[in-house]
Design a protein around this motif. Structure first.
Motif, PDB file in Angstrom:
ATOM      1  N   VAL A   1      45.492   4.951  85.086  1.00 53.55           N
ATOM      2  CA  VAL A   1      46.171   4.874  83.788  1.00 53.55           C
ATOM      3  C   VAL A   1      47.497   4.176  84.041  1.00 53.55           C
ATOM      4  O   VAL A   1      48.307   4.648  84.847  1.00 53.55           O
ATOM      5  CB  VAL A   1      46.408   6.265  83.174  1.00 53.55           C
ATOM      6  CG1 VAL A   1      47.023   6.132  81.780  1.00 53.55           C
ATOM      7  CG2 VAL A   1      45.102   7.051  83.101  1.00 53.55           C
ATOM      8  N   LEU A   2      47.713   3.057  83.379  1.00 54.27           N
ATOM      9  CA  LEU A   2      48.846   2.187  83.688  1.00 54.27           C
ATOM     10  C   LEU A   2      49.787   2.063  82.507  1.00 54.27           C
ATOM     11  O   LEU A   2      49.399   2.264  81.347  1.00 54.27           O
ATOM     12  CB  LEU A   2      48.352   0.791  84.074  1.00 54.27           C
ATOM     13  CG  LEU A   2      47.252   0.705  85.135  1.00 54.27           C
ATOM     14  CD1 LEU A   2      46.751  -0.719  85.249  1.00 54.27           C
ATOM     15  CD2 LEU A   2      47.768   1.205  86.479  1.00 54.27           C
ATOM     16  N   ALA A   3      51.026   1.733  82.811  1.00 54.51           N
ATOM     17  CA  ALA A   3      52.014   1.379  81.799  1.00 54.51           C
ATOM     18  C   ALA A   3      52.395  -0.072  82.045  1.00 54.51           C
ATOM     19  O   ALA A   3      52.946  -0.407  83.098  1.00 54.51           O
ATOM     20  CB  ALA A   3      53.230   2.286  81.888  1.00 54.51           C
ATOM     21  N   LYS A   4      52.072  -0.949  81.107  1.00 53.73           N
ATOM     22  CA  LYS A   4      52.306  -2.371  81.272  1.00 53.73           C
ATOM     23  C   LYS A   4      53.473  -2.816  80.407  1.00 53.73           C
ATOM     24  O   LYS A   4      53.486  -2.617  79.193  1.00 53.73           O
ATOM     25  CB  LYS A   4      51.043  -3.151  80.883  1.00 53.73           C
ATOM     26  CG  LYS A   4      51.167  -4.651  81.097  1.00 53.73           C
ATOM     27  CD  LYS A   4      49.870  -5.358  80.753  1.00 53.73           C
ATOM     28  CE  LYS A   4      49.996  -6.865  80.962  1.00 53.73           C
ATOM     29  NZ  LYS A   4      48.738  -7.567  80.606  1.00 53.73           N
ATOM     30  N   ALA A   5      54.478  -3.412  81.053  1.00 57.92           N
ATOM     31  CA  ALA A   5      55.658  -3.892  80.340  1.00 57.92           C
ATOM     32  C   ALA A   5      55.389  -5.258  79.724  1.00 57.92           C
ATOM     33  O   ALA A   5      54.816  -6.146  80.365  1.00 57.92           O
ATOM     34  CB  ALA A   5      56.849  -3.969  81.291  1.00 57.92           C
ATOM     35  N   GLU A   6      55.792  -5.422  78.479  1.00 55.61           N
ATOM     36  CA  GLU A   6      55.699  -6.698  77.772  1.00 55.61           C
ATOM     37  C   GLU A   6      57.093  -7.316  77.750  1.00 55.61           C
ATOM     38  O   GLU A   6      57.953  -6.931  76.960  1.00 55.61           O
ATOM     39  CB  GLU A   6      55.183  -6.470  76.341  1.00 55.61           C
ATOM     40  CG  GLU A   6      53.832  -5.780  76.254  1.00 55.61           C
ATOM     41  CD  GLU A   6      52.687  -6.707  76.641  1.00 55.61           C
ATOM     42  OE1 GLU A   6      52.930  -7.931  76.773  1.00 55.61           O
ATOM     43  OE2 GLU A   6      51.564  -6.210  76.803  1.00 55.61           O
ATOM     44  N   GLU A   7      57.336  -8.273  78.667  1.00 56.97           N
ATOM     45  CA  GLU A   7      58.678  -8.830  78.803  1.00 56.97           C
ATOM     46  C   GLU A   7      59.137  -9.549  77.543  1.00 56.97           C
ATOM     47  O   GLU A   7      60.329  -9.533  77.206  1.00 56.97           O
ATOM     48  CB  GLU A   7      58.717  -9.794  79.997  1.00 56.97           C
ATOM     49  CG  GLU A   7      58.459  -9.099  81.338  1.00 56.97           C
ATOM     50  CD  GLU A   7      58.565 -10.058  82.504  1.00 56.97           C
ATOM     51  OE1 GLU A   7      58.880 -11.250  82.258  1.00 56.97           O
ATOM     52  OE2 GLU A   7      58.345  -9.633  83.645  1.00 56.97           O
ATOM     53  N   ALA A   8      58.220 -10.184  76.856  1.00 54.41           N
ATOM     54  CA  ALA A   8      58.603 -10.959  75.668  1.00 54.41           C
ATOM     55  C   ALA A   8      59.174 -10.068  74.569  1.00 54.41           C
ATOM     56  O   ALA A   8      60.084 -10.471  73.839  1.00 54.41           O
ATOM     57  CB  ALA A   8      57.398 -11.732  75.143  1.00 54.41           C
TER      58      ALA A   8
END
Length: 391
Positions: free
Chosen positions: A269-276
């Motif tokens: 289970v991951l947390a993905k950062a959206e830089e934009a």
């Protein structure tokens, strides 16, 4: 196959110790509160309040949460934002147009069982009109409203020694028990007994996390924040990033729980950062190159994921107010979960129950949840089932 109605299940043997090291609530009393009159609910490490809609399960949790807020030093207005709704519907006002409600609890711990009972006036003004703290039948603190024109109650607390009782005013919008450590010197055995009982009650009441996951708020990306989980679990993605980085072992247990309760394979289970956008999304790694955004999960799956994360974390991650002056080893976090089984299928209910039993058995976390039907928990060791009805 239809199971027979659940009957109260005795708490685990270790929970019945006379003087546990960690203070905890063992009973909630609603003498006159919303639909409840002369009601007393035993509380074990894992307690399920079961019954049909309208039987008062949610109001019992609200009373528990309100006591916790008062124990943490909150004012009456914060603990009871709608006090008139807490007054029993058929309660009649007295000659001064006063109506109110009465709640209480028992906390067990090193000082032995300690009882707290509070009478609150809701109309015409919100105020505490009476409070009593007792242990072994001895009144340690008693307050009463003597002059309605003053915003104070007259308090008397046990002293022993040459002066058996000390008297003085206390605010009528705060719990006197929570204020005693600031007013009692602790120089006599009687004073030390009062302090021990008051501190035990306050520690038992503090560190409560009221949790009701809202799937609609969990689906979208969330801004990066404090990493402390809110009661609605809308910031789940932000918290996942923190928990995954801080404790690999606990995260592995969380992934195993998600795998057991969600459809399809789950490798991580991951947390993905959206830089934009500066936001974070939570995703399931299926292990075969497929990543599933949490917004694709059903409501039951999302509630299950959130509740599993709550059970596997603690005060440092959840948005709670722990007793900072007390070592963490002597505190117990209590999770209040309204509608614990809402939206969950049979497998998810049982997996969550197994996880809850395992975590509560360690002693650092307790759970009080409401369910419409507790037959699926029948026969489970370590679970206390309290049946409510509309009558």
């Amino acid at each position: 196959m239809t199971q027979p109605p659940a009957s109260p299940i005795a708490p685990a043997p270790h929970a019945a110790l006379a003087h546990p090291d960690r203070p905890r609530l063992t009973e909630l009393r609603l003498a006159a509160f919303t639909t409840h009159r002369r009601a007393a609910f035993p509380l074990g490490p894992l307690t399920l309040l079961a019954g049909p809609s309208g039987c008062g399960k949610t109001s019992a949790l609200r009373a528990y949460e309100a006591l916790a807020r008062l124990g943490g030093g909150a004012g009456l207005g914060e603990a009871f934002p709608d006090p008139v709704a807490c007054v029993p519907e058929r309660a009649r006002p007295d000659a001064q147009r006063r109506r109110g409600f009465r709640i209480g609890c028992t906390a067990d711990g090193p000082a032995g069982p300690v009882r707290l009972d509070v009478a609150v006036q809701a109309e015409p003004e919100l105020r505490i009109v009476g409070e009593r703290l007792t242990a072994d039948g001895l009144v340690l603190l008693e307050t009463a409203l003597r002059d309605p024109g003053k915003r104070a109650v007259q308090a008397a607390w046990h002293t022993a020694g040459p002066t058996p009782v000390t008297r003085g005013p206390l605010p009528d919008d705060r719990l006197g028990t929570a204020l005693l450590p600031l007013r009692v010197a602790g120089t006599t055995p009687g004073q030390r007994r009062v302090l021990a009982a008051a501190e035990q009650m306050v520690v038992a009441l503090r560190s409560v996390f009221a949790c009701d996951p809202q799937p609609a708020r969990m689906r979208g990306p969330v801004p990066s924040g404090s990493g402390r989980l809110l009661g609605g679990c809308g910031n789940l993605a932000d918290v996942l990033g923190r928990t995954r980085a801080e404790c690999g072992r606990r995260h592995a247990l969380f992934v195993a729980a998600v795998r057991a309760g969600c459809a399809g394979p789950v490798a991580d289970v991951l947390a993905k950062a959206e830089e934009a956008t500066g936001t974070i999304r939570a995703i399931l790694d299926r292990g075969d190159g497929v990543l599933t955004d949490l917004r694709r999960l059903g409501d039951g799956e999302l509630r299950y994921v959130a509740l599993a994360l709550v059970l596997l974390t603690g005060p440092g991650v959840l948005e709670v107010d722990p007793a900072g002056e007390v070592p963490a080893a002597l505190q117990t976090l209590t999770v209040l979960a309204d509608g614990l089984d809402r939206g969950l299928d049979g497998r998810q209910r049982l997996e969550l129950l197994r996880l809850a039993v395992r975590m509560c058995d360690r002693g650092h976390i307790r759970l009080v949840g409401t369910v419409s039907d507790a037959s699926w928990a029948a026969g489970t060791e370590g679970v206390t089932v309290v049946h409510l009805d509309r009558d």
